[in-house]
Scaffold this motif. Structure first.
Motif, PDB file in Angstrom:
ATOM      1  N   SER A 115      -4.362   4.046   9.379  1.00 31.60           N
ATOM      2  CA  SER A 115      -4.817   2.877   8.636  1.00 31.60           C
ATOM      3  C   SER A 115      -3.616   1.957   8.463  1.00 31.60           C
ATOM      4  N   ALA A 116      -3.860   0.654   8.475  1.00 30.30           N
ATOM      5  CA  ALA A 116      -2.763  -0.318   8.414  1.00 30.30           C
ATOM      6  C   ALA A 116      -3.081  -1.377   7.374  1.00 30.30           C
ATOM      7  N   ALA A 117      -2.087  -1.698   6.533  1.00 27.54           N
ATOM      8  CA  ALA A 117      -2.285  -2.709   5.492  1.00 27.54           C
ATOM      9  C   ALA A 117      -0.974  -3.437   5.234  1.00 27.54           C
ATOM     10  N   PHE A 118      -1.092  -4.712   4.843  1.00 35.73           N
ATOM     11  CA  PHE A 118       0.076  -5.541   4.547  1.00 35.73           C
ATOM     12  C   PHE A 118      -0.134  -6.204   3.195  1.00 35.73           C
ATOM     13  N   GLY A 119       0.921  -6.225   2.380  1.00 40.03           N
ATOM     14  CA  GLY A 119       0.811  -6.893   1.093  1.00 40.03           C
ATOM     15  C   GLY A 119       2.089  -6.764   0.290  1.00 40.03           C
ATOM     16  N   GLN A 120       2.039  -7.260  -0.947  1.00 40.89           N
ATOM     17  CA  GLN A 120       3.206  -7.157  -1.821  1.00 40.89           C
ATOM     18  C   GLN A 120       3.441  -5.694  -2.174  1.00 40.89           C
ATOM     19  N   TRP A 121       4.703  -5.303  -2.169  1.00 46.86           N
ATOM     20  CA  TRP A 121       5.066  -3.898  -2.334  1.00 46.86           C
ATOM     21  C   TRP A 121       6.029  -3.744  -3.501  1.00 46.86           C
ATOM     22  N   LYS A 122       5.868  -2.680  -4.262  1.00 47.48           N
ATOM     23  CA  LYS A 122       6.768  -2.464  -5.389  1.00 47.48           C
ATOM     24  C   LYS A 122       7.140  -0.992  -5.495  1.00 47.48           C
ATOM     25  N   VAL A 123       8.301  -0.754  -6.042  1.00 44.13           N
ATOM     26  CA  VAL A 123       8.759   0.593  -6.376  1.00 44.13           C
ATOM     27  C   VAL A 123       9.226   0.563  -7.823  1.00 44.13           C
ATOM     28  N   ASP A 124       8.649   1.404  -8.650  1.00 50.83           N
ATOM     29  CA  ASP A 124       9.020   1.456 -10.056  1.00 50.83           C
ATOM     30  C   ASP A 124       8.834   2.884 -10.551  1.00 50.83           C
ATOM     31  N   PRO A 125       9.210   3.171 -11.799  1.00 49.56           N
ATOM     32  CA  PRO A 125       9.061   4.543 -12.305  1.00 49.56           C
ATOM     33  C   PRO A 125       7.633   5.076 -12.191  1.00 49.56           C
TER      34      PRO A 125
ATOM     35  N   PRO B  36       7.163   5.736  -7.837  1.00 50.67           N
ATOM     36  CA  PRO B  36       8.489   5.960  -7.240  1.00 50.67           C
ATOM     37  C   PRO B  36       8.488   5.946  -5.720  1.00 50.67           C
ATOM     38  N   ASN B  37       7.342   6.266  -5.110  1.00 54.25           N
ATOM     39  CA  ASN B  37       7.267   6.241  -3.647  1.00 54.25           C
ATOM     40  C   ASN B  37       6.766   4.909  -3.116  1.00 54.25           C
ATOM     41  N   GLY B  38       6.515   3.968  -4.009  1.00 51.16           N
ATOM     42  CA  GLY B  38       6.052   2.644  -3.593  1.00 51.16           C
ATOM     43  C   GLY B  38       4.545   2.522  -3.625  1.00 51.16           C
ATOM     44  N   ALA B  39       4.073   1.302  -3.834  1.00 53.26           N
ATOM     45  CA  ALA B  39       2.636   1.038  -3.876  1.00 53.26           C
ATOM     46  C   ALA B  39       2.397  -0.451  -3.677  1.00 53.26           C
ATOM     47  N   PHE B  40       1.204  -0.781  -3.187  1.00 53.31           N
ATOM     48  CA  PHE B  40       0.837  -2.180  -3.036  1.00 53.31           C
ATOM     49  C   PHE B  40       0.498  -2.779  -4.399  1.00 53.31           C
ATOM     50  N   VAL B  41       0.799  -4.052  -4.543  1.00 57.04           N
ATOM     51  CA  VAL B  41       0.431  -4.809  -5.729  1.00 57.04           C
ATOM     52  C   VAL B  41      -0.851  -5.570  -5.406  1.00 57.04           C
ATOM     53  N   GLY B  42      -1.894  -5.322  -6.161  1.00 57.44           N
ATOM     54  CA  GLY B  42      -3.155  -5.995  -5.881  1.00 57.44           C
ATOM     55  C   GLY B  42      -3.803  -5.446  -4.624  1.00 57.44           C
ATOM     56  N   THR B  43      -4.625  -6.263  -3.988  1.00 55.04           N
ATOM     57  CA  THR B  43      -5.357  -5.860  -2.787  1.00 55.04           C
ATOM     58  C   THR B  43      -4.612  -6.327  -1.544  1.00 55.04           C
ATOM     59  N   PRO B  44      -4.172  -5.421  -0.692  1.00 54.81           N
ATOM     60  CA  PRO B  44      -3.432  -5.834   0.505  1.00 54.81           C
ATOM     61  C   PRO B  44      -4.368  -6.351   1.596  1.00 54.81           C
ATOM     62  N   PHE B  45      -3.778  -6.986   2.589  1.00 53.48           N
ATOM     63  CA  PHE B  45      -4.507  -7.411   3.787  1.00 53.48           C
ATOM     64  C   PHE B  45      -4.777  -6.157   4.612  1.00 53.48           C
ATOM     65  N   ASP B  46      -6.045  -5.863   4.844  1.00 51.73           N
ATOM     66  CA  ASP B  46      -6.436  -4.608   5.490  1.00 51.73           C
ATOM     67  C   ASP B  46      -6.705  -4.822   6.975  1.00 51.73           C
ATOM     68  N   PHE B  47      -5.894  -4.187   7.817  1.00 51.89           N
ATOM     69  CA  PHE B  47      -6.123  -4.243   9.262  1.00 51.89           C
ATOM     70  C   PHE B  47      -7.127  -3.189   9.708  1.00 51.89           C
ATOM     71  N   GLY B  48      -7.532  -2.332   8.783  1.00 52.87           N
ATOM     72  CA  GLY B  48      -8.498  -1.295   9.118  1.00 52.87           C
ATOM     73  C   GLY B  48      -7.846  -0.104   9.807  1.00 52.87           C
ATOM     74  N   ILE B  49      -8.660   0.678  10.477  1.00 54.10           N
ATOM     75  CA  ILE B  49      -8.185   1.860  11.195  1.00 54.10           C
ATOM     76  C   ILE B  49      -7.854   1.487  12.633  1.00 54.10           C
ATOM     77  N   ILE B  50      -6.661   1.836  13.077  1.00 51.53           N
ATOM     78  CA  ILE B  50      -6.291   1.599  14.469  1.00 51.53           C
ATOM     79  C   ILE B  50      -6.202   2.947  15.176  1.00 51.53           C
ATOM     80  N   SER B  51      -6.553   2.950  16.435  1.00 53.71           N
ATOM     81  CA  SER B  51      -6.517   4.175  17.228  1.00 53.71           C
ATOM     82  C   SER B  51      -5.322   4.147  18.165  1.00 53.71           C
TER      83      SER B  51
END
Length: 245
Positions: free
Chosen positions: A89-99, A102-117
């Motif tokens: 699965s592929a997605a693009f968007g704002q990214w943050k790392v905080d307590p 800690p491993n990072g997460a998208f902020v809000g809803t990212p742009f979803d490229f869907g499932i690629i094979s």
């Protein structure tokens, strides 16, 4: 008081003044519609190291100090042993790392490229050679069609998550770090000054240029300029008819 000379009489009617002022604004707007698109290719300096996708693992690249991204082409590699097909699965968007993330997460809803094979490497037709080893490669293109606008003060990411079993295909890891605007993310919350191997990435860096993105506001501005031209032409024709009469 100094001002803009518009080439008309001081006694222009309000309508004519409005047209002239909007037309001047359109000229100024069009004059700033330039951009500095930059294309990077990091595969050429790829050393041969890579990180494979374990099941459920997310890996990708973060991006900083950019105004927009047009497209990103990740390069998948495999060793001499053919890799099996897989899905990501592929997605693009704002990214943050905080307590809290800690491993990072998208902020809000990212742009979803869907499932690629990703097909089995037995069908890959391209390859690169490093030393005496020939590595089959597969390029996956992630295009936004136009531009994805970003805030240069924030971090963004294109992340890929393995949605199947452990894979033997991998992302090439570039140790020389020629890509200025980001860093790699290895899926375990680890970031480094390394970057994944791109066949191509097209972006607009934050260097003071304006991004020529056909947003609604931009389209409206161009439409407004066209409307002003039409109104000015009609106004001129009306005045000509009055003189002829």
């Amino acid at each position: 008081m100094p001002g803009i000379y518009l080439g008309y009489s001081t006694y222009m009617k309000p309508f004519s003044k409005l047209i002239a002022l909007i037309a001047a604004s359109c000229i100024a707007f069009l004059g700033t519609a330039r951009a500095q698109l930059v294309t990077y290719q990091t595969l050429t300096t790829w050393s041969g190291s890579a990180i494979t996708f374990d099941s459920g693992i997310t890996m990708g690249e973060t991006f900083n100090n950019i105004l927009a991204v047009s497209s990103i082409t990740y390069t998948f590699v495999t060793a001499s042993t053919p890799s099996a097909a897989g899905t990501l699965s592929a997605a693009f968007g704002q990214w943050k790392v905080d307590p809290e993330h800690p491993n990072g997460a998208f902020v809000g809803t990212p742009f979803d490229f869907g499932i690629i094979s990703i097909p089995s490497s037995s069908s890959w037709t391209d390859s690169v050679t490093r030393g005496s080893t020939v590595y089959p490669i597969y390029n996956a293109v992630f295009s936004f069609g136009s531009f994805y606008l970003t805030d240069p003060t924030k971090t963004y990411a294109l992340m890929l998550t393995n949605t199947g079993a452990d894979s033997s295909f991998a992302l090439g890891l570039n140790n020389s770090n020629p890509f200025t605007y980001g860093q790699s993310y290895d899926g375990d919350g680890g970031y480094s000054n390394k970057d994944y191997a791109f066949s191509q990435i097209v972006l607009v860096p934050n260097d003071g240029h304006v991004v020529p993105v056909p947003e609604a506001s931009t389209t409206a501005a161009f439409a407004g300029c066209g409307l002003v031209g039409i109104l000015a032409a009609l106004r001129r024709r009306q005045k000509q008819h009055k003189v002829a009469a």
